[in-house]
Enzyme design. Structure first.
Site, short mmCIF file in Angstrom:
data_model
loop_
_atom_site.label_atom_id
_atom_site.label_comp_id
_atom_site.label_asym_id
_atom_site.label_seq_id
_atom_site.Cartn_x
_atom_site.Cartn_y
_atom_site.Cartn_z
CG LEU A 48 -2.34 0.80 0.83
CD1 LEU A 48 -3.06 1.12 -0.13
CD2 LEU A 48 -3.15 0.84 2.53
CG HIS A 49 2.43 2.12 -3.52
ND1 HIS A 49 1.94 3.23 -4.92
CD2 HIS A 49 1.73 1.13 -4.70
CE1 HIS A 49 1.56 2.83 -5.38
NE2 HIS A 49 1.84 1.17 -5.56
CG MET A 50 3.48 7.56 -0.38
SD MET A 50 2.85 8.10 0.78
CE MET A 50 2.42 9.48 0.34
#
Length: 119
Positions: free
Chosen positions: A34-36
C-alpha cells in the site's frame, strides 16, 4: 465536542445506534504494498463517507483510515493482513467500497506484471 441529540441519532439509522462496527480482513498481495498513490486514493475514498474508518495491522496497531500519515505508519507491504473497521450511518457502503478498492489495487498490480515493461 457536543454530544449528539436524540433526533440526530435517529437520523443516522439503526446501524449507527447499536454501535456495532463492520469489519473485513484484507491481505495486501500486490508487490508494491500500500504505497503512496493508492494510500492517498484510499484516504480520499474513505473521506467520502460519514462513518469512521480504522485500519489495523496484525500486531494490533490501529490507525485512522482517513489519515495518510496513519496509514503510512502501518508499513503495509506485500503479505500484510489489514483489518478494516467501519462504524457509522453509511458503514456498509463504506466497507464495501474500501474492500473493493483494495481488491482493484491487487488486480491492477497483476495486470501491470502481465503486461510487462513497455518499449
Amino acid at each position: 465536542m457536543q454530544p449528539l441529540s436524540d433526533s440526530t441519532r435517529m437520523q443516522q439509522g439503526p446501524q449507527a445506534m447499536n454501535g456495532e462496527p463492520l469489519r473485513a480482513k484484507v491481505t495486501i498481495s500486490n508487490s508494491q504494498g500500500l504505497h503512496m498513490r493508492p494510500m492517498q486514493a484510499f484516504v480520499t475514498l474513505a473521506s467520502r463517507f460519514q462513518s469512521t474508518v480504522h485500519v489495523s495491522k496484525q500486531d494490533d496497531q490501529r490507525v485512522d483510515g482517513k489519515s495518510p500519515w496513519g496509514l503510512l505508519s502501518l508499513g503495509a507491504e506485500q503479505g500484510t493482513e489489514l483489518t478494516l473497521e467501519v462504524c457509522g450511518p453509511d458503514q456498509k457502503e463504506a466497507l464495501d467500497a474500501l474492500v473493493e478498492f483494495l481488491k482493484r489495487l491487487i488486480e491492477e498490480d497483476q495486470q501491470e506484471q502481465a503486461n510487462g515493461p513497455s518499449g
